[in-house]
Design a protein around this motif. Structure first.
Motif, PDB file in Angstrom:
ATOM      1  N   LEU A 191       0.867  -1.168   0.141  1.00 36.18           N
ATOM      2  CA  LEU A 191       0.013  -0.113   0.014  1.00 36.18           C
ATOM      3  C   LEU A 191       0.916   1.257  -0.117  1.00 36.18           C
ATOM      4  O   LEU A 191       0.594   2.339  -0.825  1.00 36.18           O
ATOM      5  N   ARG A 192       1.886   1.146   0.658  1.00 38.40           N
ATOM      6  CA  ARG A 192       2.749   2.343   0.691  1.00 38.40           C
ATOM      7  C   ARG A 192       3.610   2.884  -0.512  1.00 38.40           C
ATOM      8  O   ARG A 192       3.707   3.916  -0.939  1.00 38.40           O
ATOM      9  N   ALA A 193       3.842   1.601  -1.073  1.00 39.93           N
ATOM     10  CA  ALA A 193       4.583   1.631  -2.566  1.00 39.93           C
ATOM     11  C   ALA A 193       3.461   2.205  -3.414  1.00 39.93           C
ATOM     12  O   ALA A 193       3.839   3.079  -4.197  1.00 39.93           O
ATOM     13  N   SER A 194       2.514   1.774  -3.372  1.00 41.34           N
ATOM     14  CA  SER A 194       1.292   2.307  -4.302  1.00 41.34           C
ATOM     15  C   SER A 194       0.979   3.854  -3.995  1.00 41.34           C
ATOM     16  O   SER A 194       0.927   4.563  -4.945  1.00 41.34           O
ATOM     17  N   LEU A 195       0.931   4.147  -2.722  1.00 43.13           N
ATOM     18  CA  LEU A 195       0.779   5.655  -2.436  1.00 43.13           C
ATOM     19  C   LEU A 195       1.884   6.408  -3.050  1.00 43.13           C
ATOM     20  O   LEU A 195       1.823   7.510  -3.458  1.00 43.13           O
ATOM     21  N   THR A 196       3.237   5.938  -2.844  1.00 40.74           N
ATOM     22  CA  THR A 196       4.288   6.790  -3.241  1.00 40.74           C
ATOM     23  C   THR A 196       4.261   7.087  -4.914  1.00 40.74           C
ATOM     24  O   THR A 196       4.445   8.112  -5.306  1.00 40.74           O
ATOM     25  N   LEU A 212      -6.637   7.059   4.140  1.00 39.26           N
ATOM     26  CA  LEU A 212      -7.559   6.874   5.031  1.00 39.26           C
ATOM     27  C   LEU A 212      -8.346   5.669   4.618  1.00 39.26           C
ATOM     28  O   LEU A 212      -9.084   5.553   3.589  1.00 39.26           O
ATOM     29  N   ILE A 213      -8.647   4.929   5.627  1.00 38.74           N
ATOM     30  CA  ILE A 213      -9.230   3.440   5.321  1.00 38.74           C
ATOM     31  C   ILE A 213     -10.306   3.129   6.483  1.00 38.74           C
ATOM     32  O   ILE A 213      -9.966   2.809   7.614  1.00 38.74           O
ATOM     33  N   PRO A 214     -11.672   3.578   5.916  1.00 37.41           N
ATOM     34  CA  PRO A 214     -12.754   3.363   7.089  1.00 37.41           C
ATOM     35  C   PRO A 214     -13.170   1.790   6.756  1.00 37.41           C
ATOM     36  O   PRO A 214     -12.763   1.156   5.786  1.00 37.41           O
ATOM     37  N   ARG A 215     -13.817   1.313   7.713  1.00 36.37           N
ATOM     38  CA  ARG A 215     -14.669   0.055   7.633  1.00 36.37           C
ATOM     39  C   ARG A 215     -15.800   0.633   7.072  1.00 36.37           C
ATOM     40  O   ARG A 215     -16.976   0.831   7.894  1.00 36.37           O
ATOM     41  N   VAL A 260      -2.818   5.338   7.169  1.00 35.01           N
ATOM     42  CA  VAL A 260      -1.638   4.985   7.098  1.00 35.01           C
ATOM     43  C   VAL A 260      -0.877   6.002   6.413  1.00 35.01           C
ATOM     44  O   VAL A 260      -1.168   6.629   5.439  1.00 35.01           O
ATOM     45  N   LEU A 261       0.164   6.519   7.133  1.00 33.41           N
ATOM     46  CA  LEU A 261       1.269   7.254   6.708  1.00 33.41           C
ATOM     47  C   LEU A 261       2.492   6.742   6.090  1.00 33.41           C
ATOM     48  O   LEU A 261       2.601   5.565   6.258  1.00 33.41           O
ATOM     49  N   THR A 262       3.585   7.295   5.508  1.00 35.25           N
ATOM     50  CA  THR A 262       4.766   6.744   4.856  1.00 35.25           C
ATOM     51  C   THR A 262       5.494   6.069   6.061  1.00 35.25           C
ATOM     52  O   THR A 262       6.026   5.039   5.666  1.00 35.25           O
ATOM     53  N   THR A 263       5.356   6.500   7.346  1.00 37.98           N
ATOM     54  CA  THR A 263       6.443   5.829   8.198  1.00 37.98           C
ATOM     55  C   THR A 263       5.438   5.356   9.264  1.00 37.98           C
ATOM     56  O   THR A 263       6.262   4.873  10.461  1.00 37.98           O
ATOM     57  N   GLN A 264       4.179   5.480   9.592  1.00 34.94           N
ATOM     58  CA  GLN A 264       3.417   5.148  10.750  1.00 34.94           C
ATOM     59  C   GLN A 264       2.043   4.812  10.378  1.00 34.94           C
ATOM     60  O   GLN A 264       1.718   5.323   9.289  1.00 34.94           O
ATOM     61  N   ALA A 265       1.238   3.973  11.100  1.00 31.04           N
ATOM     62  CA  ALA A 265       0.120   3.569  10.786  1.00 31.04           C
ATOM     63  C   ALA A 265      -0.920   3.556  12.015  1.00 31.04           C
ATOM     64  O   ALA A 265      -0.175   3.140  13.040  1.00 31.04           O
ATOM     65  N   SER A 266      -1.930   3.766  12.143  1.00 39.24           N
ATOM     66  CA  SER A 266      -2.887   3.956  13.286  1.00 39.24           C
ATOM     67  C   SER A 266      -4.166   3.277  13.009  1.00 39.24           C
ATOM     68  O   SER A 266      -4.733   3.369  11.917  1.00 39.24           O
ATOM     69  N   ILE A 267      -4.736   2.684  13.811  1.00 38.34           N
ATOM     70  CA  ILE A 267      -6.137   2.055  13.629  1.00 38.34           C
ATOM     71  C   ILE A 267      -7.118   2.612  14.799  1.00 38.34           C
ATOM     72  O   ILE A 267      -6.582   2.611  16.195  1.00 38.34           O
ATOM     73  N   VAL A 308       0.801  14.339  10.551  1.00 39.06           N
ATOM     74  CA  VAL A 308       1.038  14.448   9.301  1.00 39.06           C
ATOM     75  C   VAL A 308       1.934  15.520   8.992  1.00 39.06           C
ATOM     76  O   VAL A 308       2.126  16.575   9.770  1.00 39.06           O
ATOM     77  N   ARG A 309       2.722  15.441   7.938  1.00 34.35           N
ATOM     78  CA  ARG A 309       3.920  16.465   7.725  1.00 34.35           C
ATOM     79  C   ARG A 309       3.245  17.742   6.841  1.00 34.35           C
ATOM     80  O   ARG A 309       2.271  17.631   6.355  1.00 34.35           O
ATOM     81  N   GLN A 310       4.108  18.886   7.037  1.00 28.69           N
ATOM     82  CA  GLN A 310       3.673  20.178   6.340  1.00 28.69           C
ATOM     83  C   GLN A 310       3.420  20.014   4.908  1.00 28.69           C
ATOM     84  O   GLN A 310       4.320  19.231   4.317  1.00 28.69           O
ATOM     85  N   GLY A 311       2.348  20.360   4.417  1.00 29.44           N
ATOM     86  CA  GLY A 311       2.071  20.188   3.015  1.00 29.44           C
ATOM     87  C   GLY A 311       1.819  18.810   2.245  1.00 29.44           C
ATOM     88  O   GLY A 311       1.886  18.683   1.139  1.00 29.44           O
ATOM     89  N   ALA A 312       1.452  17.865   3.079  1.00 29.33           N
ATOM     90  CA  ALA A 312       1.214  16.508   2.672  1.00 29.33           C
ATOM     91  C   ALA A 312      -0.225  16.372   1.944  1.00 29.33           C
ATOM     92  O   ALA A 312      -0.899  17.134   2.098  1.00 29.33           O
ATOM     93  N   SER A 313      -0.090  15.211   1.119  1.00 27.79           N
ATOM     94  CA  SER A 313      -1.372  14.982   0.202  1.00 27.79           C
ATOM     95  C   SER A 313      -1.744  13.689   0.978  1.00 27.79           C
ATOM     96  O   SER A 313      -1.257  12.394   0.881  1.00 27.79           O
ATOM     97  N   ILE A 314      -3.155  13.578   1.468  1.00 29.92           N
ATOM     98  CA  ILE A 314      -3.766  12.376   1.989  1.00 29.92           C
ATOM     99  C   ILE A 314      -4.867  11.764   1.198  1.00 29.92           C
ATOM    100  O   ILE A 314      -5.755  12.544   0.847  1.00 29.92           O
ATOM    101  N   GLY A 315      -4.561  10.784   0.639  1.00 23.70           N
ATOM    102  CA  GLY A 315      -5.564  10.160  -0.196  1.00 23.70           C
ATOM    103  C   GLY A 315      -7.006   9.431   0.605  1.00 23.70           C
ATOM    104  O   GLY A 315      -6.707   9.101   1.591  1.00 23.70           O
ATOM    105  N   TYR A 316      -7.983   9.521  -0.183  1.00 24.21           N
ATOM    106  CA  TYR A 316      -9.295   8.848   0.460  1.00 24.21           C
ATOM    107  C   TYR A 316     -10.028   8.465  -0.662  1.00 24.21           C
ATOM    108  O   TYR A 316     -10.000   9.175  -1.947  1.00 24.21           O
TER     109      TYR A 316
END
Length: 162
Positions: free
Chosen positions: A25-30, A38-41, A72-79, A116-124
């Motif tokens: 997933l991280r490779a795909s995001l890159t 963002l991954i909701p149920r 999921v971020l590039t270096t960390q993930a939370s649920i 999140v880092r400054q200027g980041a792009s978060i997909g959903y």
């Protein structure tokens, strides 16, 4: 012996593949120039009971509860789960990969704002979120000049081969 006609009670989710799935997933995001996802149920209809093909959260994390949300971020993930699942989530996920949180004490939007880092792009995936959820995340990202990006194709769907 009881036999379910419409619902099976088999638990097909497992965290044993979470590391490879998270890396993919991280490779795909890159590749998509995204810094997170963002991954909701949820499914496209916001049903409480989602069809098996919409169990993206379980596929990625191994968590099988009926309410959850991952970032999921590039270096960390939370649920994030509600109080019903704080014990279950710890038993089902790989805590080296995903940090579990009770959403009553820390919301996903607040966590994202803090990490999140400054200027980041978060997909959903725009089909899986309500407008209220998206507004909440947009507001949380304002301070960091970060933005939400609606993806055309959910990267988990592209990776999920079964």
């Amino acid at each position: 012996m009881f036999e379910a006609k419409f619902q099976t009670f088999a638990d097909d989710a497992s965290s044993h593949d979470s590391a490879s799935r998270l890396n993919a997933l991280r490779a795909s995001l890159t590749d998509q120039k995204l810094d997170g996802f963002l991954i909701p149920r949820a499914d496209a209809h916001q049903n409480e009971y989602v069809p098996k093909c919409a169990e993206r959260l379980a596929w990625l994390t191994g968590f099988t509860g009926s309410a959850g949300f991952a970032i999921v971020l590039t270096t960390q993930a939370s649920i994030f789960v509600d109080g019903r699942y704080v014990i279950q989530v710890k038993n089902e996920i790989d805590q080296r990969l995903f940090s579990p949180f009770d959403s009553a004490t820390l919301s996903p939007a607040t966590w994202l704002k803090e990490h999140v880092r400054q200027g980041a792009s978060i997909g959903y995936d725009p089909w899986l979120h309500t407008s209220t959820q998206i507004d909440r995340f947009k507001k949380a990202l304002e301070e960091k000049d970060a933005r939400l990006v609606a993806v055309e194709t959910n990267p988990i769907d592209a990776l999920w081969q079964e």
